[in-house]
Design an enzyme around this catalytic site. Sequence first.
Site, PDB file in Angstrom:
ATOM      1  N   THR A 208       0.877  -1.174   0.000  1.00 33.03           N
ATOM      2  CA  THR A 208       0.000   0.000   0.000  1.00 33.03           C
ATOM      3  C   THR A 208       0.907   1.214   0.000  1.00 33.03           C
ATOM      4  O   THR A 208       2.052   1.129   0.418  1.00 33.03           O
ATOM      5  CB  THR A 208      -0.840   0.012   1.293  1.00 33.03           C
ATOM      6  OG1 THR A 208      -1.677  -1.146   1.327  1.00 33.03           O
ATOM      7  CG2 THR A 208      -1.719   1.246   1.433  1.00 33.03           C
ATOM      8  N   VAL A 237     -12.588  -5.678   0.876  1.00 29.84           N
ATOM      9  CA  VAL A 237     -12.152  -4.290   1.008  1.00 29.84           C
ATOM     10  C   VAL A 237     -11.257  -4.200   2.238  1.00 29.84           C
ATOM     11  O   VAL A 237     -11.612  -4.708   3.305  1.00 29.84           O
ATOM     12  CB  VAL A 237     -13.365  -3.343   1.143  1.00 29.84           C
ATOM     13  CG1 VAL A 237     -12.919  -1.919   1.451  1.00 29.84           C
ATOM     14  CG2 VAL A 237     -14.194  -3.371  -0.134  1.00 29.84           C
ATOM     15  N   GLY A 260      -0.154  -2.443   5.633  1.00 30.82           N
ATOM     16  CA  GLY A 260      -0.081  -3.739   6.290  1.00 30.82           C
ATOM     17  C   GLY A 260      -1.453  -4.376   6.407  1.00 30.82           C
ATOM     18  O   GLY A 260      -2.375  -4.034   5.656  1.00 30.82           O
TER      19      GLY A 260
HETATM   20  N1  GLY Z   1      -3.526  -2.264   4.039  1.00 24.96           N
HETATM   21  C1  GLY Z   1      -3.926  -2.696   2.784  1.00 24.96           C
HETATM   22  C2  GLY Z   1      -4.928  -3.763   2.805  1.00 24.96           C
HETATM   23  O1  GLY Z   1      -4.948  -4.562   3.719  1.00 24.96           O
HETATM   24  O2  GLY Z   1      -5.720  -3.828   1.906  1.00 24.96           O
END
Ligand code: GLY
Length: 356
Positions: A208, A237, A260
Amino acid sequence: MTVPPSPRVDRRHFIAASGAAALTAALPRPADAARPQVRGGPVVISSGNGLVAVARALAQLNDGVDPAAAVVHGVAAVEDDPRDMSVGLGGLPNEQGVVQLDASVMHGPTHKAGAVAGLENVRNAAAVALEVLRRTDHVLLVGAGALAFARACGFEEENLLTERARQAWLKWKGNLNPDDDWLDDDQLVTPAPDSRAHAGPTPHTHGTIHCAALNDQGDLGACTTTSGLSYKIPGRVGDSPIIGAGMYVENDIGAAGATGRGESVIQSCGAFQIVQHMGRGDHPTAACLKVLEWIARHTRRPALLNDRGQPNFGCTMYAVRKDGAYGSATMRGRNVQFAVADAAGARKEECAVLYG
Ligand code: GLY
Protein backbone atom coordinates in the site's frame (compact mmCIF):
# COMPACT_ATOMS: atom_id res chain seq x y z
CA MET A 1 21.28 13.34 5.47
CA THR A 2 22.16 10.96 8.27
CA VAL A 3 19.38 8.50 9.03
CA PRO A 4 18.79 8.49 12.80
CA PRO A 5 19.09 5.16 14.62
CA SER A 6 15.95 3.07 14.87
CA PRO A 7 13.88 3.78 17.98
CA ARG A 8 13.24 0.16 18.90
CA VAL A 9 10.75 -0.58 21.64
CA ASP A 10 10.28 -4.23 22.52
CA ARG A 11 7.02 -5.49 23.98
CA ARG A 12 8.35 -6.06 27.51
CA HIS A 13 9.70 -2.53 27.63
CA PHE A 14 6.53 -1.18 26.07
CA ILE A 15 4.14 -2.77 28.53
CA ALA A 16 6.31 -1.91 31.53
CA ALA A 17 6.38 1.67 30.32
CA SER A 18 2.66 2.27 30.79
CA GLY A 19 1.32 5.72 30.09
CA ALA A 20 2.20 8.35 27.54
CA ALA A 21 5.01 9.90 29.56
CA ALA A 22 6.78 6.60 30.05
CA LEU A 23 6.33 5.68 26.39
CA THR A 24 7.65 9.01 25.25
CA ALA A 25 10.65 8.44 27.51
CA ALA A 26 11.32 5.20 25.60
CA LEU A 27 11.70 7.12 22.35
CA PRO A 28 15.12 8.06 21.02
CA ARG A 29 16.06 11.42 22.43
CA PRO A 30 19.51 11.54 20.76
CA ALA A 31 17.96 10.95 17.32
CA ASP A 32 15.28 13.55 17.95
CA ALA A 33 17.91 15.99 19.12
CA ALA A 34 19.96 15.38 15.96
CA ARG A 35 16.95 15.80 13.66
CA PRO A 36 16.24 19.34 12.47
CA GLN A 37 13.31 20.59 14.53
CA VAL A 38 10.64 21.29 11.95
CA ARG A 39 8.12 23.80 13.22
CA GLY A 40 5.08 23.66 11.02
CA GLY A 41 5.12 22.71 7.38
CA PRO A 42 5.75 22.07 4.75
CA VAL A 43 6.43 18.43 5.51
CA VAL A 44 5.27 15.28 3.70
CA ILE A 45 5.55 11.70 4.94
CA SER A 46 4.84 8.40 3.24
CA SER A 47 5.35 4.68 3.47
CA GLY A 48 8.81 3.46 2.44
CA ASN A 49 7.76 2.96 -1.19
CA GLY A 50 6.90 6.66 -1.45
CA LEU A 51 10.22 8.49 -1.76
CA VAL A 52 9.23 9.84 -5.17
CA ALA A 53 5.74 10.59 -3.83
CA VAL A 54 6.95 12.78 -0.94
CA ALA A 55 9.30 14.68 -3.24
CA ARG A 56 6.49 15.32 -5.74
CA ALA A 57 3.98 16.27 -3.06
CA LEU A 58 6.43 18.68 -1.40
CA ALA A 59 7.09 20.38 -4.74
CA GLN A 60 3.33 20.78 -5.12
CA LEU A 61 3.00 22.28 -1.62
CA ASN A 62 5.78 24.71 -2.44
CA ASP A 63 3.79 25.73 -5.54
CA GLY A 64 0.78 26.47 -3.34
CA VAL A 65 -1.20 23.34 -4.20
CA ASP A 66 -3.67 22.18 -1.57
CA PRO A 67 -2.27 19.37 0.63
CA ALA A 68 -4.99 16.84 -0.33
CA ALA A 69 -4.34 17.42 -4.04
CA ALA A 70 -0.58 17.41 -3.44
CA VAL A 71 -0.54 13.95 -1.84
CA VAL A 72 -2.80 12.51 -4.56
CA HIS A 73 -0.39 13.89 -7.16
CA GLY A 74 2.51 12.40 -5.18
CA VAL A 75 1.13 8.87 -4.94
CA ALA A 76 0.18 8.87 -8.63
CA ALA A 77 3.90 8.39 -9.35
CA VAL A 78 3.72 5.04 -7.54
CA GLU A 79 0.28 4.09 -8.91
CA ASP A 80 1.70 4.68 -12.42
CA ASP A 81 4.79 2.56 -11.78
CA PRO A 82 4.22 -1.02 -13.03
CA ARG A 83 7.18 -2.23 -10.93
CA ASP A 84 5.35 -1.48 -7.65
CA MET A 85 3.06 -4.47 -7.20
CA SER A 86 1.15 -2.94 -4.27
CA VAL A 87 -0.86 -0.20 -5.98
CA GLY A 88 -2.39 0.94 -9.26
CA LEU A 89 -0.95 -0.38 -12.52
CA GLY A 90 0.88 -3.64 -11.80
CA GLY A 91 -0.79 -4.22 -8.44
CA LEU A 92 -1.31 -7.86 -7.48
CA PRO A 93 -4.80 -9.11 -8.37
CA ASN A 94 -7.53 -10.88 -6.43
CA GLU A 95 -7.91 -14.67 -6.45
CA GLN A 96 -9.57 -14.51 -9.88
CA GLY A 97 -6.71 -12.51 -11.42
CA VAL A 98 -8.58 -9.17 -11.39
CA VAL A 99 -6.89 -6.06 -9.96
CA GLN A 100 -9.26 -4.28 -7.56
CA LEU A 101 -8.06 -1.01 -6.04
CA ASP A 102 -8.99 0.80 -2.81
CA ALA A 103 -8.15 4.42 -1.96
CA SER A 104 -9.16 7.31 0.25
CA VAL A 105 -8.29 10.97 0.62
CA MET A 106 -9.11 13.59 3.22
CA HIS A 107 -8.90 17.38 3.18
CA GLY A 108 -8.11 18.87 6.56
CA PRO A 109 -9.61 22.38 6.28
CA THR A 110 -13.07 21.15 5.18
CA HIS A 111 -12.90 17.75 6.95
CA LYS A 112 -14.23 16.27 3.70
CA ALA A 113 -13.34 12.75 2.67
CA GLY A 114 -13.62 10.72 -0.53
CA ALA A 115 -12.94 7.05 -1.17
CA VAL A 116 -13.33 4.20 -3.63
CA ALA A 117 -13.23 0.46 -3.04
CA GLY A 118 -13.02 -2.48 -5.42
CA LEU A 119 -12.30 -0.13 -8.33
CA GLU A 120 -11.27 -1.95 -11.53
CA ASN A 121 -9.51 -0.72 -14.69
CA VAL A 122 -8.50 2.75 -13.47
CA ARG A 123 -4.95 3.02 -12.20
CA ASN A 124 -5.13 6.28 -10.19
CA ALA A 125 -7.58 5.23 -7.50
CA ALA A 126 -6.51 8.08 -5.19
CA ALA A 127 -7.38 10.63 -7.88
CA VAL A 128 -10.82 9.04 -8.26
CA ALA A 129 -11.24 9.27 -4.47
CA LEU A 130 -10.34 12.96 -4.69
CA GLU A 131 -13.07 13.43 -7.29
CA VAL A 132 -15.56 11.73 -4.93
CA LEU A 133 -14.48 14.28 -2.32
CA ARG A 134 -14.66 17.25 -4.70
CA ARG A 135 -17.71 16.42 -6.80
CA THR A 136 -20.11 14.56 -4.52
CA ASP A 137 -21.75 14.69 -1.14
CA HIS A 138 -20.81 11.02 -0.64
CA VAL A 139 -17.72 9.55 0.95
CA LEU A 140 -17.32 6.02 -0.45
CA LEU A 141 -18.17 4.57 -3.87
CA VAL A 142 -17.60 0.87 -4.55
CA GLY A 143 -17.23 -1.57 -7.43
CA ALA A 144 -19.23 -0.90 -10.59
CA GLY A 145 -20.50 2.40 -9.16
CA ALA A 146 -16.96 3.60 -8.52
CA LEU A 147 -15.96 2.66 -12.08
CA ALA A 148 -18.99 4.41 -13.60
CA PHE A 149 -18.15 7.52 -11.56
CA ALA A 150 -14.52 7.39 -12.69
CA ARG A 151 -15.69 7.11 -16.31
CA ALA A 152 -17.98 10.10 -15.83
CA CYS A 153 -15.01 12.08 -14.50
CA GLY A 154 -13.00 11.24 -17.61
CA PHE A 155 -10.57 8.67 -16.25
CA GLU A 156 -9.16 6.27 -18.83
CA GLU A 157 -9.78 2.53 -18.53
CA GLU A 158 -7.10 -0.08 -19.07
CA ASN A 159 -6.14 -3.59 -18.00
CA LEU A 160 -4.16 -3.08 -14.76
CA LEU A 161 -2.84 -6.66 -14.68
CA THR A 162 0.74 -6.49 -15.92
CA GLU A 163 2.51 -9.57 -17.24
CA ARG A 164 4.66 -9.69 -14.08
CA ALA A 165 1.60 -9.57 -11.81
CA ARG A 166 -0.18 -12.19 -13.94
CA GLN A 167 2.82 -14.52 -13.65
CA ALA A 168 2.91 -14.01 -9.85
CA TRP A 169 -0.81 -14.80 -9.68
CA LEU A 170 -0.37 -17.97 -11.78
CA LYS A 171 2.48 -19.03 -9.49
CA TRP A 172 0.18 -18.50 -6.51
CA LYS A 173 -2.54 -20.58 -8.14
CA GLY A 174 -0.09 -23.33 -9.05
CA ASN A 175 1.07 -23.67 -5.45
CA LEU A 176 -2.23 -23.09 -3.68
CA ASN A 177 -3.40 -26.61 -3.19
CA PRO A 178 -1.63 -29.89 -4.02
CA ASP A 179 -5.01 -31.50 -4.71
CA ASP A 180 -6.40 -29.08 -7.27
CA ASP A 181 -5.71 -29.17 -11.02
CA TRP A 182 -3.53 -26.06 -11.21
CA LEU A 183 0.15 -26.99 -11.47
CA ASP A 184 3.18 -24.83 -10.92
CA ASP A 185 4.89 -24.43 -14.29
CA ASP A 186 8.20 -25.39 -12.59
CA GLN A 187 6.82 -28.89 -12.99
CA LEU A 188 7.18 -28.51 -16.77
CA VAL A 189 10.90 -28.05 -16.25
CA THR A 190 11.20 -30.79 -13.64
CA PRO A 191 8.16 -32.99 -14.18
CA ALA A 192 6.85 -34.62 -11.06
CA PRO A 193 3.51 -35.98 -12.28
CA ASP A 194 3.15 -38.55 -9.56
CA SER A 195 3.92 -36.37 -6.55
CA ARG A 196 2.33 -33.20 -7.98
CA ALA A 197 5.30 -31.30 -6.50
CA HIS A 198 3.96 -28.38 -4.55
CA ALA A 199 6.06 -25.52 -3.20
CA GLY A 200 3.43 -24.51 -0.67
CA PRO A 201 1.29 -21.40 -0.62
CA THR A 202 2.75 -18.07 -1.73
CA PRO A 203 2.37 -15.62 1.18
CA HIS A 204 -0.24 -12.92 0.75
CA THR A 205 1.05 -9.35 0.70
CA HIS A 206 -0.58 -6.10 1.85
CA GLY A 207 1.43 -3.49 -0.07
CA THR A 208 0.00 0.00 0.00
CA ILE A 209 1.11 3.62 -0.14
CA HIS A 210 0.03 6.19 2.44
CA CYS A 211 1.02 9.85 2.09
CA ALA A 212 0.25 12.84 4.35
CA ALA A 213 1.19 16.50 3.99
CA LEU A 214 1.24 19.62 6.15
CA ASN A 215 1.64 22.94 4.33
CA ASP A 216 3.11 26.19 5.59
CA GLN A 217 -0.38 27.41 6.54
CA GLY A 218 -0.77 24.50 8.97
CA ASP A 219 -3.33 22.73 6.77
CA LEU A 220 -3.28 18.97 6.34
CA GLY A 221 -4.24 16.44 3.67
CA ALA A 222 -3.68 12.71 3.37
CA CYS A 223 -4.41 9.75 1.16
CA THR A 224 -3.90 5.99 1.08
CA THR A 225 -4.05 3.89 -2.08
CA THR A 226 -3.59 0.16 -2.66
CA SER A 227 -4.36 -2.94 -4.68
CA GLY A 228 -5.04 -4.50 -1.28
CA LEU A 229 -4.36 -7.98 -0.06
CA SER A 230 -2.90 -10.03 -2.89
CA TYR A 231 -5.13 -12.88 -4.12
CA LYS A 232 -7.97 -11.68 -1.89
CA ILE A 233 -11.51 -12.94 -2.18
CA PRO A 234 -13.16 -10.78 -4.89
CA GLY A 235 -14.91 -7.88 -3.22
CA ARG A 236 -12.70 -7.87 -0.13
CA VAL A 237 -12.15 -4.29 1.01
CA GLY A 238 -9.19 -3.43 3.21
CA ASP A 239 -8.47 -0.51 5.50
CA SER A 240 -7.19 1.92 2.85
CA PRO A 241 -10.58 3.33 1.76
CA ILE A 242 -12.06 3.26 5.26
CA ILE A 243 -11.92 6.74 6.80
CA GLY A 244 -10.44 6.42 10.28
CA ALA A 245 -8.84 3.05 9.53
CA GLY A 246 -6.21 3.32 6.78
CA MET A 247 -6.25 7.14 6.75
CA TYR A 248 -7.61 10.01 8.84
CA VAL A 249 -7.08 13.76 9.18
CA GLU A 250 -8.15 16.30 11.80
CA ASN A 251 -6.89 19.68 10.72
CA ASP A 252 -6.49 20.93 14.31
CA ILE A 253 -4.41 17.90 15.33
CA GLY A 254 -2.72 15.91 12.58
CA ALA A 255 -2.98 13.13 10.01
CA ALA A 256 -2.32 9.40 10.17
CA GLY A 257 -2.37 6.34 7.98
CA ALA A 258 -1.47 2.69 7.80
CA THR A 259 -0.06 -0.02 5.60
CA GLY A 260 -0.08 -3.74 6.29
CA ARG A 261 -2.80 -6.11 7.46
CA GLY A 262 -5.93 -4.12 6.73
CA GLU A 263 -8.31 -6.26 8.76
CA SER A 264 -6.37 -5.41 11.94
CA VAL A 265 -6.31 -1.71 11.06
CA ILE A 266 -10.07 -1.67 10.48
CA GLN A 267 -10.73 -3.50 13.75
CA SER A 268 -8.63 -0.94 15.63
CA CYS A 269 -9.89 2.23 13.85
CA GLY A 270 -6.13 2.66 13.55
CA ALA A 271 -5.65 6.08 11.95
CA PHE A 272 -8.46 7.62 14.03
CA GLN A 273 -6.89 6.31 17.23
CA ILE A 274 -3.47 7.69 16.30
CA VAL A 275 -4.87 11.17 15.68
CA GLN A 276 -6.74 11.09 19.00
CA HIS A 277 -3.53 10.10 20.82
CA MET A 278 -1.73 13.02 19.17
CA GLY A 279 -4.61 15.27 20.24
CA ARG A 280 -3.88 14.27 23.82
CA GLY A 281 -0.27 15.35 23.36
CA ASP A 282 1.55 12.26 22.15
CA HIS A 283 4.45 12.50 19.75
CA PRO A 284 3.42 10.91 16.41
CA THR A 285 5.82 7.99 16.92
CA ALA A 286 4.42 7.29 20.39
CA ALA A 287 0.87 7.48 19.02
CA CYS A 288 1.73 4.96 16.27
CA LEU A 289 3.32 2.58 18.81
CA LYS A 290 0.29 2.80 21.09
CA VAL A 291 -2.04 1.71 18.32
CA LEU A 292 0.25 -1.14 17.28
CA GLU A 293 0.30 -2.29 20.90
CA TRP A 294 -3.53 -2.01 20.94
CA ILE A 295 -3.68 -4.20 17.83
CA ALA A 296 -1.33 -6.72 19.45
CA ARG A 297 -3.51 -6.90 22.59
CA HIS A 298 -6.65 -7.46 20.51
CA THR A 299 -5.22 -10.10 18.15
CA ARG A 300 -6.66 -13.39 19.35
CA ARG A 301 -6.67 -15.75 16.35
CA PRO A 302 -3.85 -18.29 16.87
CA ALA A 303 -2.94 -18.27 13.18
CA LEU A 304 -2.08 -14.58 13.51
CA LEU A 305 0.27 -15.06 16.49
CA ASN A 306 3.82 -16.38 16.69
CA ASP A 307 5.09 -18.72 19.39
CA ARG A 308 5.64 -15.73 21.71
CA GLY A 309 2.03 -14.66 21.35
CA GLN A 310 2.96 -11.65 19.20
CA PRO A 311 1.26 -10.72 15.92
CA ASN A 312 3.08 -12.46 13.08
CA PHE A 313 1.89 -10.01 10.43
CA GLY A 314 3.19 -6.72 9.14
CA CYS A 315 1.54 -3.44 10.01
CA THR A 316 3.08 0.04 9.85
CA MET A 317 1.60 3.32 11.04
CA TYR A 318 2.49 6.87 9.95
CA ALA A 319 1.61 10.19 11.57
CA VAL A 320 2.27 13.90 11.18
CA ARG A 321 1.18 16.47 13.72
CA LYS A 322 0.04 20.02 13.09
CA ASP A 323 3.27 21.42 14.53
CA GLY A 324 5.33 19.51 11.95
CA ALA A 325 6.43 16.64 14.21
CA TYR A 326 6.15 13.31 12.42
CA GLY A 327 6.89 9.63 12.98
CA SER A 328 6.21 6.05 12.01
CA ALA A 329 6.22 2.72 13.77
CA THR A 330 6.00 -0.86 12.59
CA MET A 331 4.84 -4.06 14.24
CA ARG A 332 7.96 -6.05 13.54
CA GLY A 333 11.03 -6.31 11.33
CA ARG A 334 14.40 -4.68 10.89
CA ASN A 335 15.27 -1.65 8.80
CA VAL A 336 11.66 -0.83 8.02
CA GLN A 337 11.68 2.71 6.65
CA PHE A 338 9.30 5.51 5.84
CA ALA A 339 9.79 8.46 3.50
CA VAL A 340 9.91 12.13 4.50
CA ALA A 341 10.32 15.37 2.58
CA ASP A 342 10.76 18.80 4.13
CA ALA A 343 13.13 21.75 3.87
CA ALA A 344 16.01 19.29 4.42
CA GLY A 345 15.05 17.33 1.28
CA ALA A 346 13.49 13.93 0.56
CA ARG A 347 14.91 10.95 2.43
CA LYS A 348 14.05 7.74 4.23
CA GLU A 349 14.08 7.35 8.00
CA GLU A 350 13.74 4.25 10.13
CA CYS A 351 10.43 3.33 11.72
CA ALA A 352 10.20 2.65 15.44
CA VAL A 353 9.61 -1.08 16.02
CA LEU A 354 7.21 -2.63 18.55
CA TYR A 355 8.78 -6.09 18.33
CA GLY A 356 12.43 -5.70 17.32
N1 GLY B 1 -3.53 -2.26 4.04
C1 GLY B 1 -3.93 -2.70 2.78
C2 GLY B 1 -4.93 -3.76 2.81
O1 GLY B 1 -4.95 -4.56 3.72
O2 GLY B 1 -5.72 -3.83 1.91
